[in-house]
Design a protein around this motif. Structure first.
Motif, PDB file in Angstrom:
ATOM      1  N   MET A   1      41.281  36.744  27.491  1.00  0.00           N
ATOM      2  CA  MET A   1      41.728  36.384  28.949  1.00  0.00           C
ATOM      3  C   MET A   1      42.619  37.617  29.412  1.00  0.00           C
ATOM      4  O   MET A   1      42.594  37.918  30.447  1.00  0.00           O
ATOM      5  CB  MET A   1      42.404  35.149  28.920  1.00  0.00           C
ATOM      6  N   ASP A  45      43.815  41.280  29.055  1.00  0.00           N
ATOM      7  CA  ASP A  45      43.401  42.458  28.440  1.00  0.00           C
ATOM      8  C   ASP A  45      44.437  43.401  27.926  1.00  0.00           C
ATOM      9  O   ASP A  45      45.329  43.618  29.026  1.00  0.00           O
ATOM     10  CB  ASP A  45      42.584  43.400  29.498  1.00  0.00           C
ATOM     11  N   ARG A  67      38.064  34.975  28.155  1.00  0.00           N
ATOM     12  CA  ARG A  67      37.945  35.367  29.582  1.00  0.00           C
ATOM     13  C   ARG A  67      36.831  34.229  30.511  1.00  0.00           C
ATOM     14  O   ARG A  67      37.223  33.632  31.195  1.00  0.00           O
ATOM     15  CB  ARG A  67      37.780  36.581  30.001  1.00  0.00           C
TER      16      ARG A  67
END
Length: 195
Positions: A84, A86, A111
């Motif tokens: 989710m 980076d 994500r």
């Protein structure tokens, strides 16, 4: 007269809106009930994908639709495999993935969660299946070129994703609860005392 015509239009749209609301509620109810049944959901999606594949095979067309579907599925897969947050883009002041053994354990949060991944894939196959009934989407193309291009795109994208996983030391797959090996006792399972 104009006011009565507008009233008739509003009255006619009222049952349609009610039906739509009822359908949406029932659909959401069954969607919510399917949430814990992961294997069943994916088997259903596999069946839908097989039906779509058979349709494209027997019609011998709609390769551009299939290519577009493949690109979309690749995009969903990248979202499913990515964290989710980076680590490359996130500043170190917020939560991040552990990069050293001494770092605190933080669970991998996708994500794109599994349920949304499944739902998006299933919707995509259904939309692509419906598109195969309209000749406007049957653009004549040389399908081996599209297939080769998609394979190259898949390999390059997956290579980049795997390098990212290795660089930031995360594994997007959960293999269950981690088991630790403790002290091993005697082969009998419990110690025996000699009297």
């Amino acid at each position: 007269m104009e006011g009565s015509f507008g009233d008739e239009g509003a009255a006619a749209s009222l049952p349609l809106a009610k039906w739509r609301s009822d359908f949406s509620r029932v659909f959401q109810y069954y969607l919510d009930r399917s949430t814990p049944h992961t294997v069943g959901r994916w088997l259903g999606t596999t069946a839908v994908a097989l039906i779509y594949s058979l349709r494209v095979y027997f019609v011998q067309g709609f390769y551009i639709v299939t290519y577009g579907l493949g690109i979309y599925l690749l995009n969903l897969l990248i979202g499913f495999l990515s964290p989710m947050v980076d680590p490359e883009l996130e500043a170190s002041d917020g939560p991040s993935l552990p990069t050293r053994g001494s770092d605190e354990f933080k669970p991998f949060i996708r994500r794109l969660p599994e349920f949304k991944f499944w739902y998006s894939i299933t919707k995509a196959f259904c939309v692509a299946f419906v598109m195969t009934f309209f000749s406007v989407f049957d653009v004549p193309v040389f399908w081996p070129i599209l297939l080769c291009y998609w394979i190259v795109l898949f390999v390059l994208t997956m290579k980049r994703q795997i390098v990212h996983m290795i660089k930031y030391k995360y594994v997007p797959f959960n293999t269950g609860k981690q088991r630790y090996g403790g002290k091993k006792g005697p082969p009998g399972g419990s110690s025996t005392s000699k009297d």
